[in-house]
Design a protein around this motif. Structure first.
Motif, PDB file in Angstrom:
ATOM      1  N   LEU A  78       0.841  -1.187   0.000  1.00  0.00           N
ATOM      2  CA  LEU A  78       0.000   0.000   0.000  1.00  0.00           C
ATOM      3  C   LEU A  78       0.880   1.243   0.000  1.00  0.00           C
ATOM      4  O   LEU A  78       1.819   1.357   0.792  1.00  0.00           O
ATOM      5  CB  LEU A  78      -0.900   0.010   1.239  1.00  0.00           C
ATOM      6  CG  LEU A  78      -1.697   1.296   1.494  1.00  0.00           C
ATOM      7  CD1 LEU A  78      -2.798   1.432   0.446  1.00  0.00           C
ATOM      8  CD2 LEU A  78      -2.290   1.307   2.906  1.00  0.00           C
ATOM      9  N   LEU A  79       0.582   2.177  -0.877  1.00  0.00           N
ATOM     10  CA  LEU A  79       1.253   3.471  -0.895  1.00  0.00           C
ATOM     11  C   LEU A  79       0.289   4.511  -0.333  1.00  0.00           C
ATOM     12  O   LEU A  79      -0.795   4.725  -0.881  1.00  0.00           O
ATOM     13  CB  LEU A  79       1.661   3.851  -2.321  1.00  0.00           C
ATOM     14  CG  LEU A  79       2.259   5.246  -2.503  1.00  0.00           C
ATOM     15  CD1 LEU A  79       3.542   5.402  -1.691  1.00  0.00           C
ATOM     16  CD2 LEU A  79       2.522   5.535  -3.979  1.00  0.00           C
ATOM     17  N   VAL A  80       0.669   5.141   0.772  1.00  0.00           N
ATOM     18  CA  VAL A  80      -0.146   6.164   1.418  1.00  0.00           C
ATOM     19  C   VAL A  80       0.404   7.536   1.031  1.00  0.00           C
ATOM     20  O   VAL A  80       1.596   7.802   1.185  1.00  0.00           O
ATOM     21  CB  VAL A  80      -0.125   6.006   2.950  1.00  0.00           C
ATOM     22  CG1 VAL A  80      -0.979   7.097   3.608  1.00  0.00           C
ATOM     23  CG2 VAL A  80      -0.625   4.631   3.352  1.00  0.00           C
ATOM     24  N   VAL A 138       3.453  -2.082  -6.169  1.00  0.00           N
ATOM     25  CA  VAL A 138       2.393  -1.445  -5.390  1.00  0.00           C
ATOM     26  C   VAL A 138       1.039  -1.910  -5.922  1.00  0.00           C
ATOM     27  O   VAL A 138       0.775  -1.850  -7.115  1.00  0.00           O
ATOM     28  CB  VAL A 138       2.501   0.097  -5.467  1.00  0.00           C
ATOM     29  CG1 VAL A 138       1.286   0.748  -4.822  1.00  0.00           C
ATOM     30  CG2 VAL A 138       3.783   0.570  -4.801  1.00  0.00           C
ATOM     31  N   HIS A 139       0.178  -2.382  -5.023  1.00  0.00           N
ATOM     32  CA  HIS A 139      -1.138  -2.880  -5.418  1.00  0.00           C
ATOM     33  C   HIS A 139      -2.235  -1.846  -5.209  1.00  0.00           C
ATOM     34  O   HIS A 139      -3.244  -1.870  -5.922  1.00  0.00           O
ATOM     35  CB  HIS A 139      -1.501  -4.135  -4.625  1.00  0.00           C
ATOM     36  CG  HIS A 139      -0.550  -5.272  -4.839  1.00  0.00           C
ATOM     37  ND1 HIS A 139       0.594  -5.447  -4.082  1.00  0.00           N
ATOM     38  CD2 HIS A 139      -0.565  -6.285  -5.738  1.00  0.00           C
ATOM     39  CE1 HIS A 139       1.234  -6.520  -4.492  1.00  0.00           C
ATOM     40  NE2 HIS A 139       0.556  -7.050  -5.497  1.00  0.00           N
ATOM     41  N   CYS A 140      -2.069  -0.968  -4.220  1.00  0.00           N
ATOM     42  CA  CYS A 140      -3.134  -0.045  -3.867  1.00  0.00           C
ATOM     43  C   CYS A 140      -2.523   1.282  -3.415  1.00  0.00           C
ATOM     44  O   CYS A 140      -1.446   1.299  -2.805  1.00  0.00           O
ATOM     45  CB  CYS A 140      -4.002  -0.644  -2.764  1.00  0.00           C
ATOM     46  SG  CYS A 140      -5.458   0.339  -2.333  1.00  0.00           S
ATOM     47  N   ALA A 183     -10.376  -3.039   3.311  1.00  0.00           N
ATOM     48  CA  ALA A 183     -10.626  -2.112   2.212  1.00  0.00           C
ATOM     49  C   ALA A 183      -9.596  -2.276   1.108  1.00  0.00           C
ATOM     50  O   ALA A 183      -9.921  -2.189  -0.085  1.00  0.00           O
ATOM     51  CB  ALA A 183     -10.618  -0.678   2.728  1.00  0.00           C
ATOM     52  N   ILE A 184      -8.350  -2.523   1.479  1.00  0.00           N
ATOM     53  CA  ILE A 184      -7.298  -2.716   0.469  1.00  0.00           C
ATOM     54  C   ILE A 184      -7.612  -3.936  -0.383  1.00  0.00           C
ATOM     55  O   ILE A 184      -7.561  -3.891  -1.616  1.00  0.00           O
ATOM     56  CB  ILE A 184      -5.923  -2.854   1.141  1.00  0.00           C
ATOM     57  CG1 ILE A 184      -5.524  -1.537   1.803  1.00  0.00           C
ATOM     58  CG2 ILE A 184      -4.869  -3.282   0.125  1.00  0.00           C
ATOM     59  CD1 ILE A 184      -4.307  -1.673   2.700  1.00  0.00           C
ATOM     60  N   ARG A 229     -11.749  -5.288  -6.699  1.00  0.00           N
ATOM     61  CA  ARG A 229     -12.655  -4.513  -7.543  1.00  0.00           C
ATOM     62  C   ARG A 229     -11.918  -3.989  -8.769  1.00  0.00           C
ATOM     63  O   ARG A 229     -12.453  -3.980  -9.877  1.00  0.00           O
ATOM     64  CB  ARG A 229     -13.244  -3.365  -6.734  1.00  0.00           C
ATOM     65  CG  ARG A 229     -14.371  -2.627  -7.442  1.00  0.00           C
ATOM     66  CD  ARG A 229     -15.026  -1.626  -6.522  1.00  0.00           C
ATOM     67  NE  ARG A 229     -15.630  -2.271  -5.368  1.00  0.00           N
ATOM     68  CZ  ARG A 229     -15.229  -2.071  -4.107  1.00  0.00           C
ATOM     69  NH1 ARG A 229     -14.234  -1.266  -3.839  1.00  0.00           N
ATOM     70  NH2 ARG A 229     -15.837  -2.690  -3.117  1.00  0.00           N
ATOM     71  N   LYS A 230     -10.670  -3.563  -8.576  1.00  0.00           N
ATOM     72  CA  LYS A 230      -9.882  -3.084  -9.705  1.00  0.00           C
ATOM     73  C   LYS A 230      -9.612  -4.212 -10.689  1.00  0.00           C
ATOM     74  O   LYS A 230      -9.690  -4.018 -11.915  1.00  0.00           O
ATOM     75  CB  LYS A 230      -8.560  -2.498  -9.215  1.00  0.00           C
ATOM     76  CG  LYS A 230      -7.733  -1.827 -10.307  1.00  0.00           C
ATOM     77  CD  LYS A 230      -8.432  -0.612 -10.866  1.00  0.00           C
ATOM     78  CE  LYS A 230      -7.601   0.092 -11.914  1.00  0.00           C
ATOM     79  NZ  LYS A 230      -8.260   1.286 -12.444  1.00  0.00           N
ATOM     80  N   ARG A 231      -9.307  -5.393 -10.167  1.00  0.00           N
ATOM     81  CA  ARG A 231      -9.094  -6.545 -11.049  1.00  0.00           C
ATOM     82  C   ARG A 231     -10.362  -6.885 -11.811  1.00  0.00           C
ATOM     83  O   ARG A 231     -10.327  -7.187 -13.014  1.00  0.00           O
ATOM     84  CB  ARG A 231      -8.628  -7.750 -10.229  1.00  0.00           C
ATOM     85  CG  ARG A 231      -7.211  -7.624  -9.687  1.00  0.00           C
ATOM     86  CD  ARG A 231      -6.866  -8.807  -8.821  1.00  0.00           C
ATOM     87  NE  ARG A 231      -5.496  -8.713  -8.335  1.00  0.00           N
ATOM     88  CZ  ARG A 231      -4.959  -9.527  -7.423  1.00  0.00           C
ATOM     89  NH1 ARG A 231      -5.702 -10.507  -6.913  1.00  0.00           N
ATOM     90  NH2 ARG A 231      -3.717  -9.368  -7.037  1.00  0.00           N
TER      91      ARG A 231
END
Length: 407
Positions: free
Chosen positions: A25-27, A68-70, A137-138, A144-146
């Motif tokens: 996760l990138l914040v 990065v996935h999210c 949520a991640i 959902r993106k997939r």
């Protein structure tokens, strides 16, 4: 701006991450007090979520690597101008293949909903943020993106299939033979690395004077550009034929069409045209670098029509000529026109010599001796060539058969 609640290391019974692998996760947030207190989350299911933080969009762009996935974007980022969603829009443009979450204060519910309408997979409220909510949520955002990406690919595949079907109808036209006593059959098989598209094309029409015109051709190459050029040449041939052109005049004009429409000067096309007299007993033959047709007459074996006077392929020589040769057909006959995919397969499996025109003539004579005619003959010929080759043919194959059985 309120600070984030520090996210503790989690060990609750969450479901496994998508695909069972770890996630990153990138914040993106610019409040030092809101920094995540741990570098990763770990739940009871063994899912690891590694956390990276960026203070601004420039730093985020540097940290946004393929692993990065999210991306979690704080909607409270300081921006110039009135668009509070500007950072989110920038991230969506920067990372179109990544899942994106929006983080907002609970009092900004309308802004959070707008973030989803703009393109974020979901939104979170800062006051409700904890490790369990975040990790769930991640995973949901990534899934959902997939799913969205899969839907896009399916839609693109359907559009390509529709385009291919329209192009195939252009490549494989309905013959216009009303009023003729000739029977028509055809087969088309694209090479194994393609679905519907190929550079082979053919057509058959009957002009008002009763002459039946047939042609078959092959644009070098196998992609959609070559297939589209084949369609253009076929349509041009049909229009020019109905306009009364024949032989060298027709092929010279087709060469001009090819030279105007091709992507590069290296593209060329081979072509064979036959015009059969209204009485069906004579024909004019023109060859432009194309294999000669095969004729089978009643009571005699099949053989190739004369091909010594053929001209070059279209697009090779700027002032080429294509002589028209008169051929006697007789009363009852079968005329087989084909592209080189039919003769360039192997004669006895991988590593063996090419089948060639002589091998094709022998094969067709065997099928004629077995009583095969028309559609059955074509289907058997294409299947036999594949069998001799030891598998699928690498080149497109188009075969056209005209029959006349009146003595």
């Amino acid at each position: 701006m309120p600070a984030y609640v520090p996210v503790p290391r989690q060990r609750d019974a969450e479901t496994a991450a998508p695909g069972g692998g770890d996630l990153t996760l990138l914040v993106i947030e610019d409040d030092p007090a809101g920094t995540f207190t741990v570098p990763e989350l770990l739940d009871a299911a063994g899912t690891r979520v590694r956390i990276r933080t960026a203070r601004n969009l420039t730093e985020a762009e540097r940290l946004l690597t393929d692993d990065v996935h999210c991306v979690l974007v704080d909607l409270g980022l300081r921006v110039t101008g009135d668009d509070a969603l500007a950072p989110l829009r920038h991230v969506l443009r920067l990372a179109p293949k990544h899942a994106v979450l929006a983080l907002a204060a609970s009092g900004d519910a309308e802004l959070a909903a707008e973030a989803v309408r703009v393109g974020a997979q979901d939104h979170l409220f800062r006051e409700e943020l904890d490790g369990r909510v975040l990790s769930r949520a991640i995973r949901y955002a990534v899934e959902r993106k997939r799913a969205d990406a899969t839907q896009v690919k399916l839609a693109e595949s359907r559009l390509r299939a529709q385009e291919n079907a329209r192009l195939e109808r252009g490549l494989l036209p309905t013959p216009l033979l009303q009023g003729s006593d000739l029977r028509f059959a055809s087969r088309y098989r694209p090479g194994r690395s393609r679905a519907l598209l190929g550079g082979d094309f053919y057509d058959t029409v009957r002009t008002p004077d009763g002459t039946v015109h047939a042609m078959i051709g092959d644009v070098c190459g196998h992609g959609p550009d070559e297939a589209a050029l084949g369609v253009e040449l076929r349509i041009a041939w049909r229009a020019l034929t109905f306009a009364g052109l024949c032989g060298d005049d027709l092929l010279s004009t087709l060469q001009q069409v090819l030279e105007h429409e091709r992507e590069s000067e290296e593209i060329f096309a081979t072509l064979c045209t036959v015009d059969i007299a209204p009485d069906g007993r004579r024909a004019g033959l023109c060859l432009a670098g194309h294999p000669a047709p095969l004729i089978a007459r009643a009571g005699s074996p099949a053989r190739l029509l004369p091909y010594e006077d053929g001209g070059p392929a279209l697009g090779l020589l700027p002032r080429a000529r294509w002589p028209r040769r008169q051929v006697e057909l007789g009363g009852a006959w079968s005329l087989l026109m084909y592209t080189d995919g039919l003769i360039e397969g192997r004669s006895a499996g991988p590593g063996s010599p090419r089948l060639g025109q002589d091998g094709m003539v022998r094969m067709v004579n065997e099928q004629l001796a077995a009583g095969q005619r028309g559609e059955e003959l074509l289907e058997s010929a294409v299947s036999r060539v594949r069998e001799l080759n030891g598998g699928e043919l690498t080149d497109d194959v188009a075969v056209l058969l005209l029959d006349r059985d009146r003595a």
